[in-house]
Design a protein around this motif. Structure first.
Motif, PDB file in Angstrom:
ATOM      1  N   SER A 160       0.812  -1.216   0.000  1.00  0.00           N
ATOM      2  CA  SER A 160       0.000   0.000   0.000  1.00  0.00           C
ATOM      3  C   SER A 160       0.846   1.267   0.000  1.00  0.00           C
ATOM      4  O   SER A 160       0.375   2.317  -0.426  1.00  0.00           O
ATOM      5  N   LEU A 161       2.123   1.186   0.458  1.00  0.00           N
ATOM      6  CA  LEU A 161       2.985   2.366   0.465  1.00  0.00           C
ATOM      7  C   LEU A 161       3.907   2.412  -0.748  1.00  0.00           C
ATOM      8  O   LEU A 161       4.216   3.495  -1.265  1.00  0.00           O
TER       9      LEU A 161
ATOM     10  N   LEU B 162      -7.579  14.950  -9.211  1.00  0.00           N
ATOM     11  CA  LEU B 162      -7.001  13.724  -8.667  1.00  0.00           C
ATOM     12  C   LEU B 162      -7.757  13.243  -7.445  1.00  0.00           C
ATOM     13  O   LEU B 162      -8.097  12.058  -7.339  1.00  0.00           O
ATOM     14  N   ASN B 163      -8.033  14.139  -6.512  1.00  0.00           N
ATOM     15  CA  ASN B 163      -8.768  13.740  -5.300  1.00  0.00           C
ATOM     16  C   ASN B 163     -10.180  13.276  -5.643  1.00  0.00           C
ATOM     17  O   ASN B 163     -10.741  12.406  -4.980  1.00  0.00           O
ATOM     18  N   HIS B 164     -10.765  13.872  -6.688  1.00  0.00           N
ATOM     19  CA  HIS B 164     -12.102  13.426  -7.102  1.00  0.00           C
ATOM     20  C   HIS B 164     -12.050  12.022  -7.693  1.00  0.00           C
ATOM     21  O   HIS B 164     -12.936  11.197  -7.465  1.00  0.00           O
ATOM     22  N   LYS B 165     -10.968  11.730  -8.452  1.00  0.00           N
ATOM     23  CA  LYS B 165     -10.839  10.397  -9.052  1.00  0.00           C
ATOM     24  C   LYS B 165     -10.680   9.308  -8.001  1.00  0.00           C
ATOM     25  O   LYS B 165     -11.077   8.166  -8.202  1.00  0.00           O
ATOM     26  N   LEU B 166     -10.084   9.666  -6.860  1.00  0.00           N
ATOM     27  CA  LEU B 166      -9.866   8.662  -5.819  1.00  0.00           C
ATOM     28  C   LEU B 166     -11.168   8.106  -5.270  1.00  0.00           C
ATOM     29  O   LEU B 166     -11.220   6.964  -4.815  1.00  0.00           O
ATOM     30  N   ILE B 167     -12.251   8.906  -5.296  1.00  0.00           N
ATOM     31  CA  ILE B 167     -13.501   8.496  -4.640  1.00  0.00           C
ATOM     32  C   ILE B 167     -14.641   8.290  -5.618  1.00  0.00           C
ATOM     33  O   ILE B 167     -15.740   7.916  -5.208  1.00  0.00           O
ATOM     34  N   MET B 168     -14.416   8.538  -6.926  1.00  0.00           N
ATOM     35  CA  MET B 168     -15.517   8.392  -7.871  1.00  0.00           C
ATOM     36  C   MET B 168     -15.831   6.911  -8.107  1.00  0.00           C
ATOM     37  O   MET B 168     -15.018   6.034  -7.831  1.00  0.00           O
ATOM     38  N   SER B 169     -17.049   6.665  -8.624  1.00  0.00           N
ATOM     39  CA  SER B 169     -17.481   5.298  -8.892  1.00  0.00           C
ATOM     40  C   SER B 169     -16.700   4.705 -10.056  1.00  0.00           C
ATOM     41  O   SER B 169     -16.089   5.424 -10.860  1.00  0.00           O
ATOM     42  N   ASP B 170     -16.733   3.347 -10.155  1.00  0.00           N
ATOM     43  CA  ASP B 170     -16.011   2.685 -11.237  1.00  0.00           C
ATOM     44  C   ASP B 170     -16.563   3.079 -12.594  1.00  0.00           C
ATOM     45  O   ASP B 170     -15.810   3.251 -13.563  1.00  0.00           O
ATOM     46  N   GLU B 171     -17.892   3.236 -12.701  1.00  0.00           N
ATOM     47  CA  GLU B 171     -18.481   3.605 -13.979  1.00  0.00           C
ATOM     48  C   GLU B 171     -18.003   4.976 -14.426  1.00  0.00           C
ATOM     49  O   GLU B 171     -17.645   5.191 -15.596  1.00  0.00           O
ATOM     50  N   GLU B 172     -17.982   5.900 -13.502  1.00  0.00           N
ATOM     51  CA  GLU B 172     -17.530   7.245 -13.836  1.00  0.00           C
ATOM     52  C   GLU B 172     -16.044   7.261 -14.149  1.00  0.00           C
ATOM     53  O   GLU B 172     -15.574   7.958 -15.046  1.00  0.00           O
TER      54      GLU B 172
ATOM     55  N   VAL C 181      -4.940   1.829  -4.541  1.00  0.00           N
ATOM     56  CA  VAL C 181      -4.590   1.765  -3.122  1.00  0.00           C
ATOM     57  C   VAL C 181      -5.764   2.256  -2.276  1.00  0.00           C
ATOM     58  O   VAL C 181      -6.122   1.650  -1.258  1.00  0.00           O
ATOM     59  N   ASN C 182      -6.369   3.363  -2.697  1.00  0.00           N
ATOM     60  CA  ASN C 182      -7.499   3.916  -1.937  1.00  0.00           C
ATOM     61  C   ASN C 182      -8.670   2.934  -1.900  1.00  0.00           C
ATOM     62  O   ASN C 182      -9.299   2.730  -0.856  1.00  0.00           O
ATOM     63  N   GLN C 183      -8.957   2.293  -3.042  1.00  0.00           N
ATOM     64  CA  GLN C 183     -10.073   1.347  -3.073  1.00  0.00           C
ATOM     65  C   GLN C 183      -9.796   0.135  -2.200  1.00  0.00           C
ATOM     66  O   GLN C 183     -10.685  -0.371  -1.508  1.00  0.00           O
ATOM     67  N   ARG C 184      -8.556  -0.361  -2.214  1.00  0.00           N
ATOM     68  CA  ARG C 184      -8.217  -1.509  -1.363  1.00  0.00           C
ATOM     69  C   ARG C 184      -8.405  -1.176   0.111  1.00  0.00           C
ATOM     70  O   ARG C 184      -8.946  -1.980   0.877  1.00  0.00           O
ATOM     71  N   ILE C 185      -7.960   0.031   0.512  1.00  0.00           N
ATOM     72  CA  ILE C 185      -8.088   0.425   1.923  1.00  0.00           C
ATOM     73  C   ILE C 185      -9.559   0.545   2.315  1.00  0.00           C
ATOM     74  O   ILE C 185      -9.986   0.052   3.373  1.00  0.00           O
TER      75      ILE C 185
ATOM     76  N   GLN D  79       2.482  23.390  -6.242  1.00  0.00           N
ATOM     77  CA  GLN D  79       3.334  23.270  -7.415  1.00  0.00           C
ATOM     78  C   GLN D  79       4.717  23.846  -7.141  1.00  0.00           C
ATOM     79  O   GLN D  79       4.883  24.880  -6.507  1.00  0.00           O
ATOM     80  N   ARG D  80       5.761  23.100  -7.610  1.00  0.00           N
ATOM     81  CA  ARG D  80       7.167  23.460  -7.420  1.00  0.00           C
ATOM     82  C   ARG D  80       7.554  23.490  -5.948  1.00  0.00           C
ATOM     83  O   ARG D  80       8.505  24.160  -5.568  1.00  0.00           O
ATOM     84  N   SER D  81       6.790  22.762  -5.097  1.00  0.00           N
ATOM     85  CA  SER D  81       7.102  22.781  -3.669  1.00  0.00           C
ATOM     86  C   SER D  81       7.069  21.378  -3.069  1.00  0.00           C
ATOM     87  O   SER D  81       8.090  20.852  -2.657  1.00  0.00           O
ATOM     88  N   TYR D  82       5.873  20.774  -3.030  1.00  0.00           N
ATOM     89  CA  TYR D  82       5.775  19.460  -2.379  1.00  0.00           C
ATOM     90  C   TYR D  82       4.495  18.776  -2.835  1.00  0.00           C
ATOM     91  O   TYR D  82       3.591  19.389  -3.389  1.00  0.00           O
ATOM     92  N   THR D  83       4.435  17.473  -2.559  1.00  0.00           N
ATOM     93  CA  THR D  83       3.220  16.663  -2.699  1.00  0.00           C
ATOM     94  C   THR D  83       3.160  15.724  -1.510  1.00  0.00           C
ATOM     95  O   THR D  83       4.141  15.029  -1.202  1.00  0.00           O
ATOM     96  N   THR D  84       2.023  15.687  -0.817  1.00  0.00           N
ATOM     97  CA  THR D  84       1.830  14.818   0.341  1.00  0.00           C
ATOM     98  C   THR D  84       0.637  13.910   0.095  1.00  0.00           C
ATOM     99  O   THR D  84      -0.451  14.384  -0.247  1.00  0.00           O
ATOM    100  N   VAL D  85       0.850  12.614   0.272  1.00  0.00           N
ATOM    101  CA  VAL D  85      -0.224  11.631   0.209  1.00  0.00           C
ATOM    102  C   VAL D  85      -0.446  11.128   1.634  1.00  0.00           C
ATOM    103  O   VAL D  85       0.458  10.535   2.232  1.00  0.00           O
ATOM    104  N   ARG D  86      -1.624  11.393   2.182  1.00  0.00           N
ATOM    105  CA  ARG D  86      -1.928  11.007   3.565  1.00  0.00           C
ATOM    106  C   ARG D  86      -2.804   9.750   3.551  1.00  0.00           C
ATOM    107  O   ARG D  86      -3.876   9.732   2.950  1.00  0.00           O
ATOM    108  N   VAL D  87      -2.345   8.732   4.233  1.00  0.00           N
ATOM    109  CA  VAL D  87      -3.062   7.457   4.339  1.00  0.00           C
ATOM    110  C   VAL D  87      -3.714   7.392   5.715  1.00  0.00           C
ATOM    111  O   VAL D  87      -3.026   7.516   6.742  1.00  0.00           O
TER     112      VAL D  87
END
Length: 630
Positions: free
Chosen positions: A499-500, A554-564, A587-591, A607-615
Motif C-alpha cells: 500500500s505504500l 485527482l482527489n475526485h478520481k480517488l472516490i468516484m465510482s467505477d463507472e464514472e 490503493v485507496n479502493q483496497r483500503i 506546485q514546485r514545492s511538495y506533494t503529500t499523500v496522507r493514508v
C-alpha cells in the motif's frame, strides 16, 4: 446545526425501525389528528374573539348606563346651584350694604334660610351647599353662608379665580376647615366631587363663590359599590392620572399600578378598549370620558372566568376526540392485522432464507400486491439456487486451472539461488553496487512472492520501500533519498501489503524534474503518527508538485465510482504507477474495501514545492495470528 441533523437522523432511524403495522396506524392517526387540531384551533380562536366582542358590547352598555346615572347626579348638583342663587331673599342678604341686625338675621334664618336648606338637602346625594360671601358685613349662617375669607388660601379658590370659566369641577378631600359638614352627612368621606361657581351681579361685581359637594361614592356608585360584580370593576381616572375606587374590594390579580398603566394606554390610544395582560391573566379595559368633570370612567373586566369556561369546553372536545381516535386506532389495528397476515408469512420466509435455507416453502397465494411479491420471491429463490449450482461448478473448474498453473510455475527457489550466486560473483569481482542491488532485488521478490495474507506490519512495508529506493538509485545516480519517521511502537502496526510502495513509486515517477536532479535530488519523507482512533502515514516528496486544478481532479478520481472512472481513460493514465499497475486509486479502493468507507488516502500539493499523500487507517497492531488495538 450538527445537533439538529443528529436528532433528525435519530428520528429517521427510529421511524425506519417501526413495523409497517405501526407506521400505518401512525399515518392514520396523523391524517385525522392534524386536520382536527387545525380546525379546532381555528374555531376556538374565532370563538375567543367572538366572546371578547360580546363582553365588550355587554359592558359597553353597562358603562353607558353608569355614565347616564352620573350625568343625572351632576345635573342635580347644578340645579342645587341655580336654586341657591335664584333665591331673592338670599341675594338681598348677601349683598346688604349695611350690617343686618340680630332681628333681621333671626327672621332671615327662621323663614328663608331654613326653607332653602330643606329644599337644597332634599336630595340625599347632596353632601353640602355653601355660599362663600364676599361681603364682610354679612354674618355666617351655618350650614350655607360663610365668609369667602375661609377659602381664599385654598388651591380651588386660586384656580377658579384665575380661569375664564365661571364653574370648576374637582375631586378633592373634604374641606378640613369645617369640623362638621352638616346633619345630612353621617360619616366622614375621603373625597368629594365639588362644583365651585363664581357668583357675580349683573354689573359683574363679584359677590362670592357657591360650592356644591357630593360624596364621591354617591356620584360614582359603580366604582365604590363593586361587591356584586365578581369579574368587573369600575374606576375613576382624573386629570392627574389618579385612580379613585373602593380599595376594600379590589379586582383579583391586579394592583393599582397595573390598572393605571393600562388605563393611561387606553386614554392615549385612538380606541376606547384594550386587552392587557397582568400576572399571566388577560383583562379587558373600557373607557368612557365624562367631559363635564374632566374624568374618565374605566371599566376593567377579568377574562379569567370566561377563558376558563372556553378552555374547559375545548378540553372536553379534545378528550372526546382523543378517545374516539384511540377507539378507531384499535379497530384499524385489528383490520390491518388481518390484511398484513400474509406479509408476516412472507417476512418469516425471508428470515429463513437469510439463515441459509434456500428451499423454504412460501405459503402465500393471491393476486394482490403481497401475493405478487411472494411469486417474485419464489422465482428469485429458484434463480439463486441455479446460480449457486453454477458457482460451485465454476469454482471447481477454477481450482483445477490454478492447480495446473501451479505445476507450470518456475520454482521460486531457483530464482533466489540464481540471484544469490550472481550476488556472490559480483562481490568476488568487487562490484559492490551490483551486489547491493541484487540483494535489494531479492528482498523485493521474496516480499512480493510471499503473500501469506492481505496485511503486513509497517516495518516490513518500510523495508520494502528502502529496497525499492536502493534499486532505483542505480538509475538515478544516488539522487533518491528516503527519510522515515516512525516511532518503534508503530512498527508492528497493521496495513495492507503493497500500500505504500505504489505511493513512493508514484512520487518518483511524477515528482522528478531536471532542476531537482541537478540539485540535492528527490527526498521522500515517510511520517507515521497516531491520532486516536486513527493512524496516519504521510508520504511527502519535494518534487514538482501538482497544479490546483489537477489536484482537485485527482482527489475526485480517488472516490468516484467505477463507472464514472472508466469514462475518464485519459485522466486515469496520468496518475497510474509503472510496472505493477497499482495506482493511487487502487490503493485507496483496497483500503476502503478492507477497513471501511471512513478510511483511505487524500493528496495535498503545492506546485514546485511538495506533494503529500496522507493514508488514513484504523489504529491497530498487527500480531502473529491476529490484530489488537494500540
Amino acid at each position: 446545526m450538527a445537533s439538529i441533523r443528529s436528532s433528525a437522523g435519530k428520528l429517521k432511524s427510529w421511524f425506519a425501525d417501526l413495523s409497517i403495522h405501526m407506521k400505518l396506524i401512525g399515518a392514520y392517526i396523523v391524517i385525522i389528528l392534524v386536520p382536527v387540531i387545525v380546525i379546532s384551533n381555528y374555531l376556538f380562536t374565532d370563538f375567543y374573539q367572538d366572546t371578547v366582542d360580546d363582553i365588550i358590547s355587554e359592558n359597553r352598555y353597562q358603562i353607558h348606563n353608569e355614565k347616564q346615572a352620573i350625568m343625572s347626579k351632576i345635573e342635580v348638583m347644578e340645579k342645587s346651584f341655580y336654586m341657591l342663587i335664584s333665591d331673592r331673599s338670599l341675594g338681598e342678604y348677601v349683598t346688604a350694604e349695611a350690617e343686618p341686625g340680630v332681628k333681621e338675621i333671626k327672621q332671615f334664618q327662621d323663614y328663608s334660610l331654613n326653607f332653602l336648606q330643606s329644599v337644597l338637602f332634599n336630595n340625599p346625594y347632596i353632601a353640602s351647599v355653601r355660599f362663600f360671601v364676599n361681603n364682610p358685613r354679612v354674618s355666617e349662617l351655618w350650614p350655607i353662608i360663610y365668609q369667602e375669607e375661609r377659602i381664599k388660601d385654598s388651591p380651588m379658590y386660586t384656580k377658579l379665580m384665575n380661569q375664564k370659566e365661571y364653574a370648576l369641577w374637582e375631586i378633592q378631600p373634604e374641606d378640613a376647615i369645617f369640623e362638621d359638614t352638616g346633619p345630612l352627612v353621617e360619616e366622614q368621606s375621603s373625597s368629594m366631587v365639588s362644583l365651585a361657581v363664581k357668583s357675580n351681579l349683573a354689573n359683574k361685581q363679584h359677590i362670592g363663590i357657591v360650592k356644591v359637594e357630593m360624596r364621591i361614592e354617591d356620584l360614582f356608585d359603580k366604582a365604590y359599590n363593586n361587591s356584586g360584580e365578581r369579574d368587573s370593576r369600575f374606576f375613576i381616572l382624573d386629570q392627574q392620572d389618579k385612580l379613585h375606587t373602593n380599595s376594600l374590594d379590589p379586582l383579583t390579580g391586579l394592583n393599582e399600578a397595573q390598572i393605571l398603566e393600562a388605563a393611561v394606554k387606553v386614554k392615549q390610544g385612538s380606541g376606547s378598549s384594550l386587552l392587557f395582560s397582568a400576572g399571566g391573566e388577560d383583562f379587558l379595559y373600557l373607557l368612557e370620558p365624562i367631559d363635564r368633570l374632566h374624568v374618565d370612567l374605566v371599566n376593567v373586566i377579568s377574562l379569567h372566568g370566561t377563558y376558563s369556561k372556553i378552555d374547559s369546553t375545548r378540553n372536553k372536545v379534545i378528550l372526546i376526540i382523543s378517545l374516539l381516535l384511540v377507539l378507531l386506532a384499535v379497530i384499524t389495528y385489528w383490520i390491518q392485522s388481518i390484511v398484513l397476515k400474509k406479509l408476516h408469512v412472507l417476512r418469516d420466509s425471508m428470515q429463513k432464507v437469510r439463515k441459509g435455507d434456500f428451499h423454504v416453502e412460501i405459503d402465500v397465494q393471491g393476486g394482490d400486491e403481497i401475493g405478487e411479491l411472494a411469486r417474485h420471491f419464489r422465482e428469485m429463490l429458484g434463480t439463486i439456487n441455479g446460480l449457486i449450482t453454477e458457482a460451485v461448478q465454476r469454482s471447481a473448474a477454477t481450482k483445477e486451472a490454478e492447480l495446473q498453473a501451479l505445476r507450470n510455475q518456475i520454482d521460486a527457489h531457483f530464482l533466489y539461488n540464481t540471484l544469490e550466486n550472481l550476488k556472490m560473483l559480483a562481490e568476488v569481482e568487487g562490484q559492490y553496487t551490483v551486489s547491493d542491488a541484487l540483494t535489494s532485488l531479492g528482498s523485493i521478490m521474496r516480499y512480493n512472492l510471499r503473500w501469506t495474507g492481505d496485511t503486513v506490519q509497517l516495518a516490513d512495508e518500510l523495508k520494502h520501500i528502502q529496497h525499492y529506493i536502493s534499486i532505483m538509485n542505480i538509475r538515478y545516480d544516488e539522487k533518491l533519498k528516503v527519510e522515515i519517521h516512525a516511532e518503534d511502537r508503530f512498527h508492528a502496526h497493521e496495513l495492507l501489503k503493497m500500500s505504500l510502495q505504489p505511493i513512493v513509486e508514484n512520487a518518483l515517477k511524477h515528482g522528478m524534474y531536471s532542476a531537482l536532479m541537478r540539485g540535492d535530488g528527490l527526498i521522500i519523507n515517510v511520517h507515521a503518527y497516531a491520532d486516536d482512533p486513527f493512524f496516519y502515514i504521510e508520504v511527502t516528496d519535494n518534487g514538482i508538485g501538482i497544479p490546483a486544478d489537477g489536484l482537485q481532479q485527482l482527489n475526485h478520481k480517488l472516490i468516484m465510482s467505477d463507472e464514472e472512472f472508466n469514462q475518464l481513460t485519459q485522466e486515469t493514465a496520468e496518475y497510474s504507477t509503472g510496472h505493477n499497475g497499482i495506482g493511487l486509486r487502487n490503493v485507496n479502493q483496497r483500503i476502503r474495501l478492507h477497513y471501511g468507507e471512513d478510511y483511505g488516502i487524500c493528496v495535498e500539493s503545492r506546485q514546485r514545492s511538495y506533494t503529500t499523500v496522507r493514508v488514513k487507517l484504523p489504529l491497530l497492531t498487527s500480531v502473529r495470528g491476529g490484530m489488537q488495538s494500540l
